[in-house]
Scaffold this active site. Structure first.
Site, PDB file in Angstrom:
ATOM      1  N   GLY A   1       0.818  -1.218   0.000  1.00  0.00           N
ATOM      2  CA  GLY A   1       0.000   0.000   0.000  1.00  0.00           C
ATOM      3  C   GLY A   1       0.845   1.257   0.000  1.00  0.00           C
ATOM      4  O   GLY A   1       2.072   1.198  -0.089  1.00  0.00           O
TER       5      GLY A   1
ATOM      6  N   ASP B   1      -4.485 -13.404   0.327  1.00  0.00           N
ATOM      7  CA  ASP B   1      -5.615 -12.660   0.862  1.00  0.00           C
ATOM      8  C   ASP B   1      -5.783 -13.115   2.303  1.00  0.00           C
ATOM      9  O   ASP B   1      -6.204 -14.246   2.566  1.00  0.00           O
ATOM     10  CB  ASP B   1      -6.875 -12.976   0.032  1.00  0.00           C
ATOM     11  CG  ASP B   1      -8.084 -12.219   0.536  1.00  0.00           C
ATOM     12  OD1 ASP B   1      -8.074 -11.765   1.699  1.00  0.00           O
ATOM     13  OD2 ASP B   1      -9.050 -12.070  -0.244  1.00  0.00           O
ATOM     14  N   LEU B   2      -5.451 -12.245   3.231  1.00  0.00           N
ATOM     15  CA  LEU B   2      -5.447 -12.637   4.647  1.00  0.00           C
ATOM     16  C   LEU B   2      -6.845 -12.889   5.196  1.00  0.00           C
ATOM     17  O   LEU B   2      -6.986 -13.425   6.299  1.00  0.00           O
ATOM     18  CB  LEU B   2      -4.763 -11.543   5.482  1.00  0.00           C
ATOM     19  CG  LEU B   2      -3.240 -11.495   5.432  1.00  0.00           C
ATOM     20  CD1 LEU B   2      -2.724 -10.256   6.152  1.00  0.00           C
ATOM     21  CD2 LEU B   2      -2.626 -12.756   6.043  1.00  0.00           C
TER      22      LEU B   2
ATOM     23  N   ALA C   1      -5.690  -3.122   4.812  1.00  0.00           N
ATOM     24  CA  ALA C   1      -6.994  -2.479   5.009  1.00  0.00           C
ATOM     25  C   ALA C   1      -7.668  -2.271   3.672  1.00  0.00           C
ATOM     26  O   ALA C   1      -7.035  -2.274   2.616  1.00  0.00           O
ATOM     27  CB  ALA C   1      -6.794  -1.119   5.685  1.00  0.00           C
TER      28      ALA C   1
ATOM     29  N   THR D   1      -7.552   4.978  11.892  1.00  0.00           N
ATOM     30  CA  THR D   1      -7.740   6.236  11.167  1.00  0.00           C
ATOM     31  C   THR D   1      -8.471   7.291  11.991  1.00  0.00           C
ATOM     32  O   THR D   1      -9.226   6.950  12.914  1.00  0.00           O
ATOM     33  CB  THR D   1      -8.554   5.941   9.880  1.00  0.00           C
ATOM     34  OG1 THR D   1      -8.928   7.165   9.266  1.00  0.00           O
ATOM     35  CG2 THR D   1      -9.839   5.171  10.184  1.00  0.00           C
ATOM     36  N   ASP D   2      -8.289   8.543  11.596  1.00  0.00           N
ATOM     37  CA  ASP D   2      -9.048   9.644  12.221  1.00  0.00           C
ATOM     38  C   ASP D   2     -10.528   9.605  11.820  1.00  0.00           C
ATOM     39  O   ASP D   2     -11.368  10.263  12.439  1.00  0.00           O
ATOM     40  CB  ASP D   2      -8.427  10.996  11.835  1.00  0.00           C
ATOM     41  CG  ASP D   2      -8.232  11.189  10.336  1.00  0.00           C
ATOM     42  OD1 ASP D   2      -8.609  10.294   9.547  1.00  0.00           O
ATOM     43  OD2 ASP D   2      -7.692  12.239   9.937  1.00  0.00           O
TER      44      ASP D   2
ATOM     45  N   TYR E   1     -16.471   2.666   6.113  1.00  0.00           N
ATOM     46  CA  TYR E   1     -15.029   2.598   6.389  1.00  0.00           C
ATOM     47  C   TYR E   1     -14.762   2.871   7.876  1.00  0.00           C
ATOM     48  O   TYR E   1     -14.143   2.056   8.568  1.00  0.00           O
ATOM     49  CB  TYR E   1     -14.289   3.616   5.514  1.00  0.00           C
ATOM     50  CG  TYR E   1     -12.808   3.756   5.827  1.00  0.00           C
ATOM     51  CD1 TYR E   1     -11.950   2.666   5.752  1.00  0.00           C
ATOM     52  CD2 TYR E   1     -12.265   4.990   6.200  1.00  0.00           C
ATOM     53  CE1 TYR E   1     -10.584   2.793   6.038  1.00  0.00           C
ATOM     54  CE2 TYR E   1     -10.914   5.131   6.478  1.00  0.00           C
ATOM     55  CZ  TYR E   1     -10.078   4.033   6.400  1.00  0.00           C
ATOM     56  OH  TYR E   1      -8.739   4.163   6.685  1.00  0.00           O
TER      57      TYR E   1
ATOM     58  N   LYS F   1     -13.469   0.238  10.802  1.00  0.00           N
ATOM     59  CA  LYS F   1     -12.200   0.471  11.502  1.00  0.00           C
ATOM     60  C   LYS F   1     -12.432   0.512  13.020  1.00  0.00           C
ATOM     61  O   LYS F   1     -11.596   0.033  13.785  1.00  0.00           O
ATOM     62  CB  LYS F   1     -11.546   1.776  11.018  1.00  0.00           C
ATOM     63  CG  LYS F   1     -11.058   1.755   9.574  1.00  0.00           C
ATOM     64  CD  LYS F   1      -9.938   0.762   9.305  1.00  0.00           C
ATOM     65  CE  LYS F   1      -8.565   1.317   9.584  1.00  0.00           C
ATOM     66  NZ  LYS F   1      -7.490   0.394   9.120  1.00  0.00           N
TER      67      LYS F   1
HETATM   68  N1  LIG Z   1      -3.509   6.707   3.422  1.00  0.00           N
HETATM   69  C1  LIG Z   1      -4.035   7.487   4.364  1.00  0.00           C
HETATM   70  O1  LIG Z   1      -4.185   8.725   4.187  1.00  0.00           O
HETATM   71  C2  LIG Z   1      -4.453   6.892   5.690  1.00  0.00           C
HETATM   72  C3  LIG Z   1      -4.951   7.746   6.675  1.00  0.00           C
HETATM   73  C4  LIG Z   1      -5.327   7.224   7.917  1.00  0.00           C
HETATM   74  C5  LIG Z   1      -5.194   5.867   8.162  1.00  0.00           C
HETATM   75  N2  LIG Z   1      -4.733   5.044   7.180  1.00  0.00           N
HETATM   76  C6  LIG Z   1      -4.613   3.611   7.489  1.00  0.00           C
HETATM   77  O2  LIG Z   1      -3.263   3.227   7.270  1.00  0.00           O
HETATM   78  C7  LIG Z   1      -3.207   1.873   6.807  1.00  0.00           C
HETATM   79  C8  LIG Z   1      -2.433   1.808   5.501  1.00  0.00           C
HETATM   80  O3  LIG Z   1      -3.080   2.659   4.563  1.00  0.00           O
HETATM   81  P1  LIG Z   1      -2.610   2.767   3.041  1.00  0.00           P
HETATM   82  O4  LIG Z   1      -2.955   4.132   2.588  1.00  0.00           O
HETATM   83  O5  LIG Z   1      -1.210   2.263   2.898  1.00  0.00           O
HETATM   84  O6  LIG Z   1      -3.642   1.751   2.374  1.00  0.00           O
HETATM   85  P2  LIG Z   1      -3.629   1.190   0.858  1.00  0.00           P
HETATM   86  O7  LIG Z   1      -2.684   1.959   0.029  1.00  0.00           O
HETATM   87  O8  LIG Z   1      -5.046   1.073   0.441  1.00  0.00           O
HETATM   88  O9  LIG Z   1      -3.024  -0.284   1.048  1.00  0.00           O
HETATM   89  C9  LIG Z   1      -3.761  -1.302   1.675  1.00  0.00           C
HETATM   90  C10 LIG Z   1      -2.897  -2.537   1.768  1.00  0.00           C
HETATM   91  O10 LIG Z   1      -3.686  -3.588   2.350  1.00  0.00           O
HETATM   92  C11 LIG Z   1      -3.556  -4.750   1.538  1.00  0.00           C
HETATM   93  N3  LIG Z   1      -4.782  -5.543   1.616  1.00  0.00           N
HETATM   94  C12 LIG Z   1      -6.055  -5.129   1.398  1.00  0.00           C
HETATM   95  N4  LIG Z   1      -6.897  -6.154   1.552  1.00  0.00           N
HETATM   96  C13 LIG Z   1      -6.145  -7.247   1.864  1.00  0.00           C
HETATM   97  C14 LIG Z   1      -6.442  -8.606   2.135  1.00  0.00           C
HETATM   98  N5  LIG Z   1      -7.690  -9.063   2.098  1.00  0.00           N
HETATM   99  N6  LIG Z   1      -5.420  -9.439   2.420  1.00  0.00           N
HETATM  100  C15 LIG Z   1      -4.151  -8.996   2.447  1.00  0.00           C
HETATM  101  N7  LIG Z   1      -3.792  -7.707   2.208  1.00  0.00           N
HETATM  102  C16 LIG Z   1      -4.794  -6.854   1.909  1.00  0.00           C
HETATM  103  C17 LIG Z   1      -3.349  -4.207   0.128  1.00  0.00           C
HETATM  104  O11 LIG Z   1      -2.771  -5.222  -0.665  1.00  0.00           O
HETATM  105  P3  LIG Z   1      -2.957  -5.259  -2.276  1.00  0.00           P
HETATM  106  O12 LIG Z   1      -2.706  -3.864  -2.745  1.00  0.00           O
HETATM  107  O13 LIG Z   1      -1.889  -6.175  -2.694  1.00  0.00           O
HETATM  108  O14 LIG Z   1      -4.346  -5.658  -2.526  1.00  0.00           O
HETATM  109  C18 LIG Z   1      -2.389  -3.051   0.412  1.00  0.00           C
HETATM  110  O15 LIG Z   1      -1.086  -3.554   0.565  1.00  0.00           O
HETATM  111  C19 LIG Z   1      -4.667   1.419   6.704  1.00  0.00           C
HETATM  112  O16 LIG Z   1      -5.020   0.760   7.893  1.00  0.00           O
HETATM  113  C20 LIG Z   1      -5.460   2.711   6.604  1.00  0.00           C
HETATM  114  O17 LIG Z   1      -6.763   2.552   7.116  1.00  0.00           O
HETATM  115  C21 LIG Z   1      -4.347   5.522   5.952  1.00  0.00           C
END
Ligand SMILES: NC(=O)c1ccc[n+]([C@@H]2O[C@H](COP(=O)([O-])OP(=O)(O)OC[C@H]3O[C@@H](n4cnc5c(N)ncnc54)[C@H](OP(=O)(O)O)[C@@H]3O)[C@@H](O)[C@H]2O)c1
Length: 270
Positions: free
Chosen positions: A13, A43-44, A67, A105-106, A128, A132
């Site tokens: 991600g 897929d976890l 996520a 997340t916020d 969402y 969470k």
């Molecule tokens: N980005 C933000 O602004 C933000 C803000 C607040 C909180 N967060 C939190 O931070 C964390 C990381 O966010 P991110 O932006 O990096 O998210 P992201 O870019 O959407 O990446 C999500 C990751 O989760 C993996 N994933 C999704 N479903 C899965 C499953 N069923 N089994 C295994 N892996 C799975 C995806 O793998 P594939 O891509 O290979 O499917 C990807 O590696 C999340 O918990 C998110 O809620 C993010």
């Protein structure tokens, strides 16, 4: 002593590569998993997969970034959102307990009484946010720790994250509509990753912790400041008022953790 092995889930991600870098810089051995890459490409949420991956990679600690993180995707497929954001953290916590740091997340807050600290009551507006909250509750109940992150930004080859998506749109000469009335405490993904790596090393730490960015800021202001700092043409940026009931108006976070860089220093690097 051999380095501590940390499993990063959701490693492909936006945040994943930053976290892997921050952990490696602290001397940890990093193993990874995601659906589309990593040491275990799975897929976890499939039955038995959490146990199989933990057994195969035998980590000393798990950092859960996996996520379904897009608000719109979760509204379209609430069942998958529930499996990924609510059930999966619970399954990890069942097996790892206090060896799990789970990222939230916020958007667990409704935006009506910012700033939010770690004791504030959650009140999600979206699928969402709701999924969470369920994930957080399972992790806390089973002895794991939860870290809530704000809106993240930073460089990303695929145009993910708040600043990279703006840069991508500008490169493609697209108009970018940005909310003037959706306030967050944005944080560079590098600073978020370093914060998470620090927390793994801390043994005595609250079960829920916020990593707020240094300033309260709207998406519109964030993009304008990014353009000003990098002398980017800001004309395609269009300020709009958010009318979406699923998006809280102000989910600024506060807490004891403090970012080391100012927002401008972070934006210089975005
Ligand atoms: N980005 C933000 O602004 C933000 C803000 C607040 C909180 N967060 C939190 O931070 C964390 C990381 O966010 P991110 O932006 O990096 O998210 P992201 O870019 O959407 O990446 C999500 C990751 O989760 C993996 N994933 C999704 N479903 C899965 C499953 N069923 N089994 C295994 N892996 C799975 C995806 O793998 P594939 O891509 O290979 O499917 C990807 O590696 C999340 O918990 C998110 O809620 C993010």
């Amino acid at each position: 002593m051999p380095p501590l092995r940390i499993l990063v889930t959701g490693a492909t991600g936006f945040l994943g590569p930053y976290v892997q870098g921050a952990l490696a810089a602290r001397g940890y051995e990093v193993v990874t998993t995601a659906r589309s890459g990593g040491d275990a490409m799975v897929d976890l949420t499939q039955p038995g997969m959490v146990a199989a991956v933990l057994e195969a990679l035998s980590p000393a600690f798990v950092l859960n970034l996996a996520a379904m993180a897009k608000l719109g995707d979760c509204e379209l497929d609430p069942e998958r959102a529930h499996r990924t954001n609510a059930q999966l953290p619970g399954l990890l916590a069942e097996r790892c307990g206090d060896r799990l740091l789970h990222v939230s997340t916020d958007l667990v807050f409704d935006g009506r009484s910012a700033p939010y600290d770690e004791r504030s009551a959650t009140a999600p507006l979206s699928v969402y946010g709701g999924s969470k909250v369920e994930g957080e509750e399972a992790v806390v109940r089973l002895g794991g720790r939860v870290v809530r992150l704000p809106l993240l930004f930073g460089a990303d080859a695929r145009g993910r994250g708040a600043s990279s998506s703006v840069r991508k749109a500008l490169r493609e000469q697209r108009i970018v509509e940005l909310y003037t009335n959706e306030y967050r405490t944005p944080l560079h993904a590098l600073d978020a990753a370093q914060g998470l790596a620090e927390l793994i090393a801390l043994r005595r730490c609250p079960q829920i912790l916020h990593l707020p960015g240094p300033e309260r800021c709207s998406r519109w202001e964030l993009a304008r400041r990014l353009c000003a700092l990098h002398q980017l043409e800001a004309m395609p940026l269009v300020p709009v008022e958010c009318q979406d009931g699923l998006r809280p108006r102000d989910v600024s976070l506060c807490g004891t953790w403090q970012a080391r860089r100012s927002l401008d220093e972070m934006l210089e690097d975005a």
